[in-house]
Write an enzyme that holds these catalytic residues in place. Structure first.
Site, PDB file in Angstrom:
ATOM      1  N   GLU A   1      -6.875   4.504   8.094  1.00  0.00           N
ATOM      2  CA  GLU A   1      -6.478   6.132   7.598  1.00  0.00           C
ATOM      3  C   GLU A   1      -7.967   6.701   7.094  1.00  0.00           C
ATOM      4  O   GLU A   1      -8.439   7.629   7.031  1.00  0.00           O
ATOM      5  CB  GLU A   1      -5.601   6.182   6.653  1.00  0.00           C
ATOM      6  CG  GLU A   1      -4.321   6.103   7.520  1.00  0.00           C
ATOM      7  CD  GLU A   1      -3.128   5.562   6.697  1.00  0.00           C
ATOM      8  OE1 GLU A   1      -3.101   5.547   5.333  1.00  0.00           O
ATOM      9  OE2 GLU A   1      -2.225   5.004   7.498  1.00  0.00           O
TER      10      GLU A   1
ATOM     11  N   SER B   1       3.750  -2.167  10.136  1.00  0.00           N
ATOM     12  CA  SER B   1       4.855  -1.985  10.372  1.00  0.00           C
ATOM     13  C   SER B   1       5.409  -3.317  10.229  1.00  0.00           C
ATOM     14  O   SER B   1       6.712  -3.786  10.863  1.00  0.00           O
ATOM     15  CB  SER B   1       5.297  -1.551  12.072  1.00  0.00           C
ATOM     16  OG  SER B   1       4.740  -0.176  12.174  1.00  0.00           O
TER      17      SER B   1
ATOM     18  N   GLU C   1      -5.167  -4.997  10.507  1.00  0.00           N
ATOM     19  CA  GLU C   1      -4.409  -4.117  10.701  1.00  0.00           C
ATOM     20  C   GLU C   1      -4.641  -3.294  12.004  1.00  0.00           C
ATOM     21  O   GLU C   1      -5.293  -2.396  11.950  1.00  0.00           O
ATOM     22  CB  GLU C   1      -4.307  -2.830   9.484  1.00  0.00           C
ATOM     23  CG  GLU C   1      -4.123  -3.301   8.022  1.00  0.00           C
ATOM     24  CD  GLU C   1      -3.232  -2.575   7.172  1.00  0.00           C
ATOM     25  OE1 GLU C   1      -2.152  -2.730   6.700  1.00  0.00           O
ATOM     26  OE2 GLU C   1      -4.034  -1.339   7.096  1.00  0.00           O
TER      27      GLU C   1
ATOM     28  N   ASN D   1       0.777  -1.247   0.053  1.00  0.00           N
ATOM     29  CA  ASN D   1      -0.098  -0.144   0.006  1.00  0.00           C
ATOM     30  C   ASN D   1       0.763   1.126  -0.081  1.00  0.00           C
ATOM     31  O   ASN D   1       1.358   1.523   1.071  1.00  0.00           O
ATOM     32  CB  ASN D   1      -0.728  -0.159   1.263  1.00  0.00           C
ATOM     33  CG  ASN D   1      -1.871   1.040   1.384  1.00  0.00           C
ATOM     34  OD1 ASN D   1      -1.933   2.061   0.552  1.00  0.00           O
ATOM     35  ND2 ASN D   1      -2.706   1.432   2.587  1.00  0.00           N
ATOM     36  N   TRP D   2       0.940   1.909  -1.156  1.00  0.00           N
ATOM     37  CA  TRP D   2       2.214   2.921  -1.268  1.00  0.00           C
ATOM     38  C   TRP D   2       1.484   4.254  -0.557  1.00  0.00           C
ATOM     39  O   TRP D   2       2.057   5.195  -0.643  1.00  0.00           O
ATOM     40  CB  TRP D   2       2.280   3.177  -2.750  1.00  0.00           C
ATOM     41  CG  TRP D   2       3.056   2.306  -3.525  1.00  0.00           C
ATOM     42  CD1 TRP D   2       3.631   0.919  -2.788  1.00  0.00           C
ATOM     43  CD2 TRP D   2       3.525   2.182  -4.850  1.00  0.00           C
ATOM     44  NE1 TRP D   2       4.172   0.066  -3.790  1.00  0.00           N
ATOM     45  CE2 TRP D   2       4.012   0.990  -4.883  1.00  0.00           C
ATOM     46  CE3 TRP D   2       3.401   3.007  -5.878  1.00  0.00           C
ATOM     47  CZ2 TRP D   2       4.659   0.481  -6.197  1.00  0.00           C
ATOM     48  CZ3 TRP D   2       3.772   2.524  -7.163  1.00  0.00           C
ATOM     49  CH2 TRP D   2       4.569   1.256  -7.184  1.00  0.00           C
ATOM     50  N   LYS D   3       0.258   4.236  -0.263  1.00  0.00           N
ATOM     51  CA  LYS D   3      -0.515   5.217   0.509  1.00  0.00           C
ATOM     52  C   LYS D   3      -0.502   6.714  -0.724  1.00  0.00           C
ATOM     53  O   LYS D   3      -0.281   6.533  -1.939  1.00  0.00           O
ATOM     54  CB  LYS D   3       0.002   5.706   1.828  1.00  0.00           C
ATOM     55  CG  LYS D   3      -0.232   4.148   2.632  1.00  0.00           C
ATOM     56  CD  LYS D   3      -0.080   4.423   4.092  1.00  0.00           C
ATOM     57  CE  LYS D   3      -0.063   3.296   4.848  1.00  0.00           C
ATOM     58  NZ  LYS D   3      -0.083   3.176   6.193  1.00  0.00           N
TER      59      LYS D   3
ATOM     60  N   GLY E   1       2.941  -1.225   4.125  1.00  0.00           N
ATOM     61  CA  GLY E   1       3.030   0.479   4.100  1.00  0.00           C
ATOM     62  C   GLY E   1       4.370   1.070   3.545  1.00  0.00           C
ATOM     63  O   GLY E   1       4.836   0.727   2.514  1.00  0.00           O
ATOM     64  N   GLY E   2       5.057   1.416   4.574  1.00  0.00           N
ATOM     65  CA  GLY E   2       6.463   1.961   4.627  1.00  0.00           C
ATOM     66  C   GLY E   2       7.394   1.384   3.764  1.00  0.00           C
ATOM     67  O   GLY E   2       8.147   1.721   2.841  1.00  0.00           O
TER      68      GLY E   2
ATOM     69  N   HIS F   1      -9.412   0.786   4.977  1.00  0.00           N
ATOM     70  CA  HIS F   1      -8.134   1.260   5.508  1.00  0.00           C
ATOM     71  C   HIS F   1      -8.303   2.252   6.674  1.00  0.00           C
ATOM     72  O   HIS F   1      -9.280   2.983   6.765  1.00  0.00           O
ATOM     73  CB  HIS F   1      -7.010   1.696   4.635  1.00  0.00           C
ATOM     74  CG  HIS F   1      -5.726   1.829   5.080  1.00  0.00           C
ATOM     75  ND1 HIS F   1      -5.334   2.966   5.877  1.00  0.00           N
ATOM     76  CD2 HIS F   1      -4.785   0.954   5.042  1.00  0.00           C
ATOM     77  CE1 HIS F   1      -4.180   2.520   6.632  1.00  0.00           C
ATOM     78  NE2 HIS F   1      -3.743   1.475   5.957  1.00  0.00           N
TER      79      HIS F   1
ATOM     80  N   GLY G   1       2.487   2.506  10.773  1.00  0.00           N
ATOM     81  CA  GLY G   1       3.296   3.445  10.739  1.00  0.00           C
ATOM     82  C   GLY G   1       3.941   3.954  11.987  1.00  0.00           C
ATOM     83  O   GLY G   1       4.536   5.005  12.056  1.00  0.00           O
TER      84      GLY G   1
HETATM   85  P1  13P Z   1       3.365   0.423   7.630  1.00  0.00           P
HETATM   86  O1  13P Z   1       3.593  -0.688   7.143  1.00  0.00           O
HETATM   87  O2  13P Z   1       3.846   1.507   7.178  1.00  0.00           O
HETATM   88  O3  13P Z   1       2.914   0.388   9.045  1.00  0.00           O
HETATM   89  O4  13P Z   1       1.517   0.527   7.121  1.00  0.00           O
HETATM   90  C1  13P Z   1       0.624  -0.333   7.164  1.00  0.00           C
HETATM   91  C2  13P Z   1      -0.490  -0.229   6.365  1.00  0.00           C
HETATM   92  O5  13P Z   1      -1.069   0.751   6.606  1.00  0.00           O
HETATM   93  C3  13P Z   1      -0.862  -0.922   5.145  1.00  0.00           C
HETATM   94  O6  13P Z   1      -1.882  -0.740   4.613  1.00  0.00           O
END
Ligand code: 13P
Length: 250
Positions: free
Chosen positions: A97, A212, A167, A9-11, A233-234, A95, A173
């Site tokens: 967010e 994470s 999640e 997920n590149w956000k 994510g990251g 998600h 994050g």
């Molecule tokens: P991180 O891996 O950056 O914690 O993000 C997870 C995420 O929200 C994937 O959708």
């Protein structure tokens, strides 16, 4: 046997140049990924570029959201048929967010799930508790409530058309990963809850962990019996880290 899946997920990150570089990097390492289905979810505006760049590879593309309606006057939304038209196979929905920053409700997310199914897109359906909810001991209740919204609208069998991503919000994050035991406990609860309604669906549905997950902790998380992959994510923004996680799956 459920196929493991690693989805990035590149956000809201990237540019034309960085997307090109990242896809080239992942593509170059794909020969070393033997078992996992690999999915990248770029910002919607880069989907056509990603689709062109992944041609001929085993990488699949997903969006980060999907409209709950099929077409018409819904400014800013992207319909499932449009994603399908571009070659997308997946759409992240629910998600945390989207839930917390944009006020998306369980009911709206269930409608997005339904819209994805209508379009032939596999929803990657995110659920999970906040830190306050975990501390109150209501993690399972929260996950159950979020899943029940989809079951109420679409029926339990619909879950087999998608992928669930657990999640925990406090792990997203933050660098604070759920321990393999903590994650496995919730994954087993989710699968057990679904099994009470339909054993075959529970056996089939892939449940990914997200929060994470990185190149250093992926192996241990992915070794858990009910963890079928990761939503990253990251660490999905660096080709080498993402590939290390992909190799660890399966
Ligand atoms: P991180 O891996 O950056 O914690 O993000 C997870 C995420 O929200 C994937 O959708």
């Amino acid at each position: 046997m459920r196929q493991p899946m690693i989805a990035g997920n590149w956000k809201m990150n990237g540019s034309t140049a960085s997307v090109k570089e990242l896809i080239a990097g992942i593509k170059a390492g794909m020969a070393s990924v033997s078992k996992a289905a690999v999915v990248v979810c770029p910002p919607a505006i880069y989907i056509p570029q990603v689709m062109a760049d992944i041609t001929g590879s085993k990488i699949a593309c997903g969006s980060q959201n999907i409209a709950d309606q099929d077409k018409g006057a819904f400014t800013g939304e992207i319909a499932g048929s449009m994603l399908k038209d571009l070659g997308c196979q997946y759409a992240i929905i629910g998600h945390s967010e989207r839930r917390s920053l944009y006020g998306e409700s369980d009911e709206l997310i269930a409608k997005r799930f339904a819209a994805a199914r209508r379009a032939g897109i596999k929803p990657i359906f995110c659920i999970g508790e906040t830190l306050a909810e975990r501390e109150k001991g209501i993690t399972n209740d929260i996950c159950a409530r979020q899943i029940d919204a989809v079951i109420a609208l679409e029926g339990v069998a619909a879950l087999a058309d998608g992928v669930i991503a657990y999640e925990p919000v406090w792990a997203i994050g933050t660098g604070k990963t759920a321990s393999p035991q903590q994650a496995q406990e919730v994954h087993a609860f989710i699968r057990g809850k679904i099994a009470k309604l339909d054993k075959a669906v529970a056996e089939k549905v892939q449940i990914l962990y997200g929060g994470s997950m990185n190149a250093a902790n992926a192996t241990e998380l992915l070794a858990q019996p009910d963890i079928d992959g990761g939503l990253i994510g990251g660490a999905a923004l660096k080709a080498e880290d993402f590939l290390t996680i992909c190799r660890a799956a399966g």
